[in-house]
Design a protein around this motif. Sequence first.
Motif, PDB file in Angstrom:
ATOM      1  N   TYR A 156      21.078  15.148-130.007  1.00  0.00           N
ATOM      2  CA  TYR A 156      22.024  14.455-129.137  1.00  0.00           C
ATOM      3  C   TYR A 156      21.531  13.042-128.911  1.00  0.00           C
ATOM      4  O   TYR A 156      20.352  12.742-129.061  1.00  0.00           O
ATOM      5  CB  TYR A 156      22.206  15.179-127.793  1.00  0.00           C
ATOM      6  CG  TYR A 156      20.965  15.210-126.936  1.00  0.00           C
ATOM      7  CD1 TYR A 156      20.701  14.194-126.022  1.00  0.00           C
ATOM      8  CD2 TYR A 156      20.045  16.244-127.043  1.00  0.00           C
ATOM      9  CE1 TYR A 156      19.555  14.213-125.244  1.00  0.00           C
ATOM     10  CE2 TYR A 156      18.902  16.265-126.278  1.00  0.00           C
ATOM     11  CZ  TYR A 156      18.656  15.255-125.376  1.00  0.00           C
ATOM     12  OH  TYR A 156      17.516  15.268-124.618  1.00  0.00           O
ATOM     13  N   THR A 157      22.461  12.168-128.567  1.00  0.00           N
ATOM     14  CA  THR A 157      22.143  10.805-128.169  1.00  0.00           C
ATOM     15  C   THR A 157      22.647  10.636-126.752  1.00  0.00           C
ATOM     16  O   THR A 157      23.837  10.851-126.497  1.00  0.00           O
ATOM     17  CB  THR A 157      22.812   9.779-129.097  1.00  0.00           C
ATOM     18  OG1 THR A 157      22.383  10.031-130.434  1.00  0.00           O
ATOM     19  CG2 THR A 157      22.442   8.362-128.705  1.00  0.00           C
ATOM     20  N   PRO A 158      21.770  10.282-125.803  1.00  0.00           N
ATOM     21  CA  PRO A 158      22.213  10.134-124.416  1.00  0.00           C
ATOM     22  C   PRO A 158      23.343   9.115-124.301  1.00  0.00           C
ATOM     23  O   PRO A 158      23.350   8.100-124.978  1.00  0.00           O
ATOM     24  CB  PRO A 158      20.966   9.634-123.691  1.00  0.00           C
ATOM     25  CG  PRO A 158      19.831  10.044-124.569  1.00  0.00           C
ATOM     26  CD  PRO A 158      20.357  10.014-125.970  1.00  0.00           C
ATOM     27  N   GLY A 159      24.305   9.419-123.434  1.00  0.00           N
ATOM     28  CA  GLY A 159      25.433   8.525-123.216  1.00  0.00           C
ATOM     29  C   GLY A 159      25.676   8.355-121.730  1.00  0.00           C
ATOM     30  O   GLY A 159      25.005   8.976-120.907  1.00  0.00           O
ATOM     31  N   ASN A 160      26.649   7.528-121.365  1.00  0.00           N
ATOM     32  CA  ASN A 160      26.914   7.260-119.955  1.00  0.00           C
ATOM     33  C   ASN A 160      27.753   8.329-119.284  1.00  0.00           C
ATOM     34  O   ASN A 160      27.393   8.827-118.239  1.00  0.00           O
ATOM     35  CB  ASN A 160      27.602   5.905-119.795  1.00  0.00           C
ATOM     36  CG  ASN A 160      26.652   4.767-119.992  1.00  0.00           C
ATOM     37  OD1 ASN A 160      25.452   4.930-119.864  1.00  0.00           O
ATOM     38  ND2 ASN A 160      27.178   3.613-120.320  1.00  0.00           N
ATOM     39  N   VAL A 204      17.773  12.417-129.926  1.00  0.00           N
ATOM     40  CA  VAL A 204      16.727  13.373-129.567  1.00  0.00           C
ATOM     41  C   VAL A 204      16.997  14.634-130.383  1.00  0.00           C
ATOM     42  O   VAL A 204      18.102  15.179-130.342  1.00  0.00           O
ATOM     43  CB  VAL A 204      16.768  13.694-128.056  1.00  0.00           C
ATOM     44  CG1 VAL A 204      15.715  14.718-127.701  1.00  0.00           C
ATOM     45  CG2 VAL A 204      16.602  12.423-127.249  1.00  0.00           C
ATOM     46  N   GLU A 205      15.995  15.073-131.113  1.00  0.00           N
ATOM     47  CA  GLU A 205      16.164  16.233-131.985  1.00  0.00           C
ATOM     48  C   GLU A 205      15.204  17.339-131.593  1.00  0.00           C
ATOM     49  O   GLU A 205      14.055  17.064-131.228  1.00  0.00           O
ATOM     50  CB  GLU A 205      15.925  15.837-133.436  1.00  0.00           C
ATOM     51  CG  GLU A 205      16.899  14.784-133.936  1.00  0.00           C
ATOM     52  CD  GLU A 205      16.592  14.304-135.333  1.00  0.00           C
ATOM     53  OE1 GLU A 205      15.493  14.605-135.862  1.00  0.00           O
ATOM     54  OE2 GLU A 205      17.441  13.619-135.916  1.00  0.00           O
ATOM     55  N   THR A 206      15.682  18.583-131.665  1.00  0.00           N
ATOM     56  CA  THR A 206      14.824  19.739-131.451  1.00  0.00           C
ATOM     57  C   THR A 206      15.060  20.719-132.583  1.00  0.00           C
ATOM     58  O   THR A 206      16.128  20.716-133.216  1.00  0.00           O
ATOM     59  CB  THR A 206      15.120  20.443-130.111  1.00  0.00           C
ATOM     60  OG1 THR A 206      16.480  20.880-130.118  1.00  0.00           O
ATOM     61  CG2 THR A 206      14.875  19.533-128.938  1.00  0.00           C
ATOM     62  N   SER A 207      14.075  21.548-132.824  1.00  0.00           N
ATOM     63  CA  SER A 207      14.186  22.551-133.875  1.00  0.00           C
ATOM     64  C   SER A 207      13.252  23.697-133.543  1.00  0.00           C
ATOM     65  O   SER A 207      12.119  23.477-133.101  1.00  0.00           O
ATOM     66  CB  SER A 207      13.802  21.932-135.229  1.00  0.00           C
ATOM     67  OG  SER A 207      13.892  22.895-136.255  1.00  0.00           O
ATOM     68  N   TRP A 208      13.717  24.917-133.723  1.00  0.00           N
ATOM     69  CA  TRP A 208      12.835  26.065-133.546  1.00  0.00           C
ATOM     70  C   TRP A 208      13.174  27.110-134.590  1.00  0.00           C
ATOM     71  O   TRP A 208      14.263  27.140-135.144  1.00  0.00           O
ATOM     72  CB  TRP A 208      12.901  26.642-132.127  1.00  0.00           C
ATOM     73  CG  TRP A 208      14.265  26.940-131.607  1.00  0.00           C
ATOM     74  CD1 TRP A 208      15.001  28.051-131.831  1.00  0.00           C
ATOM     75  CD2 TRP A 208      15.051  26.098-130.772  1.00  0.00           C
ATOM     76  NE1 TRP A 208      16.202  27.962-131.188  1.00  0.00           N
ATOM     77  CE2 TRP A 208      16.261  26.775-130.523  1.00  0.00           C
ATOM     78  CE3 TRP A 208      14.862  24.845-130.199  1.00  0.00           C
ATOM     79  CZ2 TRP A 208      17.267  26.241-129.738  1.00  0.00           C
ATOM     80  CZ3 TRP A 208      15.870  24.319-129.428  1.00  0.00           C
ATOM     81  CH2 TRP A 208      17.054  25.016-129.193  1.00  0.00           C
TER      82      TRP A 208
END
Length: 126
Positions: free
Chosen positions: A60-64, A41-45
Amino acid sequence: MNIVRMGAKATALAVLALPIFGSTAYAAPQADASATPLAAVETSWGCNTNPTVKRFNTSYTPGNNSVTVYYNNHCNHSVNFHVSFFDTKNQVRHSSSCVTVPAGVKSSKKFDKSIFDNVEGTWKGC
């Protein structure tokens, strides 16, 4: 009584053909859906001084049990961003963490979390 006589070649051919006629179709094993990697998941501002050219980026990549948020500050000033977590078991947003990144820094921050926590996202400001 009718007797059918076959030679050795015909018998061998008939035996080889038996699995073809008696076989049942089966699907190839499918990959486990839970084993597929989740997409980043990428964000940019934009920066305060020049938002169309200079940017602040997170991914980030979701993890457990943990999630690592990577960030890259192309701005000439420090940037604050926060990470929110949602508890899927109790259906509540239970934590949010604020991170301050100095100008020009590229790094990451690891967050430990429970198995029921999902990262809701990263947002500018705290």
